[in-house]
Write a protein that holds these residues in place. Structure first.
Motif, PDB file in Angstrom:
ATOM      1  N   VAL A  28       0.877  -1.168   0.000  1.00 38.01           N
ATOM      2  CA  VAL A  28       0.000   0.000   0.000  1.00 38.01           C
ATOM      3  C   VAL A  28       0.917   1.222   0.000  1.00 38.01           C
ATOM      4  O   VAL A  28       1.677   1.414   0.953  1.00 38.01           O
ATOM      5  N   ARG A  45     -10.438  -9.218  -7.636  1.00 43.46           N
ATOM      6  CA  ARG A  45     -10.373  -7.886  -8.230  1.00 43.46           C
ATOM      7  C   ARG A  45     -11.409  -7.007  -7.535  1.00 43.46           C
ATOM      8  O   ARG A  45     -12.433  -7.499  -7.055  1.00 43.46           O
ATOM      9  N   SER A  74     -11.213   0.839   2.197  1.00 46.58           N
ATOM     10  CA  SER A  74      -9.981   1.360   1.614  1.00 46.58           C
ATOM     11  C   SER A  74      -8.892   1.436   2.685  1.00 46.58           C
ATOM     12  O   SER A  74      -8.991   2.216   3.633  1.00 46.58           O
ATOM     13  N   ARG A  76      -5.921   2.587   2.061  1.00 42.45           N
ATOM     14  CA  ARG A  76      -5.258   3.877   1.853  1.00 42.45           C
ATOM     15  C   ARG A  76      -5.919   4.964   2.697  1.00 42.45           C
ATOM     16  O   ARG A  76      -5.235   5.773   3.326  1.00 42.45           O
ATOM     17  N   GLU A  83      -6.053   8.698  -2.173  1.00 47.49           N
ATOM     18  CA  GLU A  83      -6.654   7.626  -2.966  1.00 47.49           C
ATOM     19  C   GLU A  83      -6.117   7.685  -4.392  1.00 47.49           C
ATOM     20  O   GLU A  83      -5.762   8.757  -4.904  1.00 47.49           O
ATOM     21  N   ASP A  86      -7.993   2.570  -9.405  1.00 43.67           N
ATOM     22  CA  ASP A  86      -7.630   1.151  -9.457  1.00 43.67           C
ATOM     23  C   ASP A  86      -6.810   0.863 -10.706  1.00 43.67           C
ATOM     24  O   ASP A  86      -7.016   1.475 -11.769  1.00 43.67           O
ATOM     25  N   THR A  87      -5.871  -0.063 -10.576  1.00 45.07           N
ATOM     26  CA  THR A  87      -5.052  -0.503 -11.706  1.00 45.07           C
ATOM     27  C   THR A  87      -5.273  -1.998 -11.915  1.00 45.07           C
ATOM     28  O   THR A  87      -6.053  -2.634 -11.199  1.00 45.07           O
ATOM     29  N   THR A  90      -4.542  -3.793  -8.646  1.00 45.62           N
ATOM     30  CA  THR A  90      -5.326  -3.555  -7.436  1.00 45.62           C
ATOM     31  C   THR A  90      -6.169  -4.777  -7.094  1.00 45.62           C
ATOM     32  O   THR A  90      -6.793  -5.382  -7.975  1.00 45.62           O
ATOM     33  N   ARG A  91      -6.168  -5.128  -5.822  1.00 49.60           N
ATOM     34  CA  ARG A  91      -6.937  -6.285  -5.370  1.00 49.60           C
ATOM     35  C   ARG A  91      -7.654  -5.961  -4.064  1.00 49.60           C
ATOM     36  O   ARG A  91      -7.338  -4.981  -3.382  1.00 49.60           O
ATOM     37  N   VAL A 104      -9.081  -3.099   0.212  1.00 47.42           N
ATOM     38  CA  VAL A 104      -8.437  -2.773  -1.068  1.00 47.42           C
ATOM     39  C   VAL A 104      -6.961  -2.457  -0.836  1.00 47.42           C
ATOM     40  O   VAL A 104      -6.612  -1.622   0.010  1.00 47.42           O
ATOM     41  N   ASP A 106      -2.957  -2.009  -2.971  1.00 47.79           N
ATOM     42  CA  ASP A 106      -2.403  -1.635  -4.280  1.00 47.79           C
ATOM     43  C   ASP A 106      -1.968  -2.849  -5.087  1.00 47.79           C
ATOM     44  O   ASP A 106      -2.159  -2.897  -6.300  1.00 47.79           O
ATOM     45  N   ARG A 107      -1.387  -3.813  -4.412  1.00 45.41           N
ATOM     46  CA  ARG A 107      -0.879  -4.987  -5.115  1.00 45.41           C
ATOM     47  C   ARG A 107      -0.690  -6.123  -4.115  1.00 45.41           C
ATOM     48  O   ARG A 107      -0.255  -5.892  -2.985  1.00 45.41           O
TER      49      ARG A 107
END
Length: 516
Positions: A28, A45, A74, A76, A83, A86-87, A90-91, A104, A106-107
């Motif tokens: 994160v 996802r 979230s 974050r 914030e 999403d990429t 993101t999961r 949520v 980042d990876r």
């Protein structure tokens, strides 16, 4: 590594190295964290969410996860970080903390096994988050530090005070609510409650007790052999066949091409039978004093011209400026063509492998009937029994000096001053300009009527109780306002169910009483 399959990978890893503790690692904002594998149910996802007004900012909304309502949180925002969109990486980690929650990140990096001697106290580091939210630090071979999050403490701190808010909701409305119900029963004895709709610019209505629900027009209908023009065919509604009737043709009005703005009023016949009548638009729920409904003149009721026989009475509203024709649904059902369509329905249903009708009838009786409205892109619902009326928003609302700030203004509703509140402002949503689609939903609160402006009223639905789930306690004080969520998985819809009696506090109701 395919992170969506990490749970299976963890199980395999656990068999190979049972002496290790298993962790899911993730990032994160560049920091590396870990979660114990045991409570992690899956990694997904980030799904689309239904946003909850006035919910804590860290609660992004509610998602539908295979028929289950899943709050999405979230990390974050909890960490005080900006914030980001999403990429592909993101999961959401679905973690069971007594109830599943989606966090949520980042990876997701990997699943690792860690020896006990590789876990150190969280007090040994200074990180970007409070060590109170950590259970320890992992030291791996590459000398990187991975912080182990204490998700239970994190939720307890971020959503503190929720338990008391939930417990207090039952204390907020007690005997006063019962008194209001009794007052409402007395009022109903001398009033008609009607659902109004338009056909070819003319206003019609049906008794609300005969309206089972209001649904969208289906894309197609099964044709009934040798049926007259006004019987459009049969549509399917929750695995039951429903004769579909065009009010335009039945009433001798010009035909119109079918489109998605039209609505079907499902009118109950009893004994498990119903008919769907097509209207151009559904406008309001009206309460009309019984003395304002006048029987159709004898000259008209005896005419042989057709459709006029389906009109039971005429209601004079707004001092006679509006004339609303009230349908005689019982007489409609006696129409030979509709009786024929009902007979065809039963015949076709008996030839299909449908469930037992009596069981279906019991299921329907156990459904919750709600009026669905929109605020922005989100759908909300209220029990139909709570809705006194649904009326148009007038061009201007009269402002009352020294009225509470939350009151938008008042209107004259049949000689009674009705306080009006903007539902958007009440739920902390951005306000919008007035539009033709807006409506005022009128509720009885503590013995007095109050109107709430909504963006639009879309339909009346019967929702099986099996589709209802309690609203997550993470929404805080809003849990008393939105007690349940209707999860219509087949339609991919989440409808937030509002308790009108909880929209205003006791103090606000007292202030409101001074206005009316």
């Amino acid at each position: 590594m395919n992170t969506d399959n990490t749970v299976d990978a963890a199980n395999a890893a656990g068999e190979a190295a049972s002496e290790n503790q298993q962790f899911v690692t993730f990032t994160v904002a560049g920091d590396c964290f870990a979660a114990p594998m045991a409570p992690v149910q899956e990694i997904i996802r980030v799904p689309s969410v239904a946003r909850l007004p006035l919910a804590p900012a860290s609660l992004l909304g509610l998602a539908n996860l295979r028929g289950r309502v899943l709050p999405i949180v979230s990390l974050r925002h909890i960490f005080g970080l900006p914030e980001i969109d999403d990429t592909e990486a993101t999961r959401a980690l679905v973690i069971d903390l007594g109830t599943p929650l989606g966090f949520v990140v980042d990876r997701v990096a990997s699943v690792i096994g860690v020896d006990a001697n590789q876990i150190e106290s969280a007090t040994s580091i200074q990180g970007s988050i409070s060590t109170d939210l950590l259970t320890g630090v992992l030291k791996t071979g590459n000398d990187e530090l991975t912080m182990v999050l204490d998700f239970a403490s994190l939720i307890a701190r971020e959503f503190s005070g929720l338990d008391s808010a939930v417990q207090n909701q039952a204390l907020l409305h007690g005997s006063a609510a019962n008194a209001a119900m009794q007052a409402e029963d007395d009022l109903l004895a001398d009033e008609l409650q009607l659902v109004s709709f338009r056909v070819n610019g003319q206003e019609y209505a049906a008794d609300i007790h005969s309206v089972q629900e209001i649904v969208q027009l289906p894309e197609s209908a099964v044709q009934v052999p040798n049926a007259p023009a006004h019987v459009l065919g049969l549509m399917t509604l929750r695995e039951r066949l429903l004769p579909l009737v065009s009010l335009r043709i039945l009433l001798g009005l010009p035909p119109r091409t079918m489109d998605d703005t039209q609505r079907v009023l499902v009118l109950g016949l009893g004994a498990g039978q119903a008919v769907g009548v097509v209207a151009d638009t559904v406008d309001e729920v009206l309460r009309v004093p019984a003395q304002q409904a006048q029987p159709l003149p004898v000259l008209l009721s005896k005419t042989a011209s057709g459709g006029i026989d389906e009109i039971a009475s005429i209601c004079r509203i707004d001092g006679g400026k509006r004339l609303v024709s009230v349908l005689d649904t019982a007489r409609m059902f006696q129409h030979p063509a509709i009786k024929s369509a009902l007979h065809t329905t039963l015949s076709q249903e008996s030839s299909m492998a449908t469930p037992d009708h009596s069981a279906a009838d019991e299921s329907t009786e156990d459904d919750d009937q709600v009026v669905v409205f929109r605020l922005g892109t989100e759908e909300f619902g209220v029990p139909i029994a709570s809705v006194q009326e649904i009326v148009r928003v007038p061009e201007t609302l009269t402002h009352v000096p020294k009225s509470p700030d939350f009151v938008e203004g008042v209107i004259n509703l049949r000689g009674v001053v009705l306080p009006v509140i903007d539902q958007r402002r009440r739920l902390g949503m951005p306000t919008v300009g007035r539009s033709d689609s807006q409506r005022i939903m009128v509720y009885m609160l503590e013995g007095g009527r109050t109107g709430f402006i909504v963006d639009s009223v879309t339909e009346v639905l019967r929702i099986p109780k099996s589709c209802l789930a309690p609203a997550p306690q993470l929404i805080g004080g809003q849990s008393r306002v939105m007690g349940h969520v209707a999860n219509l998985e087949a339609q991919k819809r989440l409808i937030l169910l509002v308790r009108p009696e909880a929209l205003l506090s006791q103090a606000e109701l007292a202030d409101l009483a001074q206005v009316s």
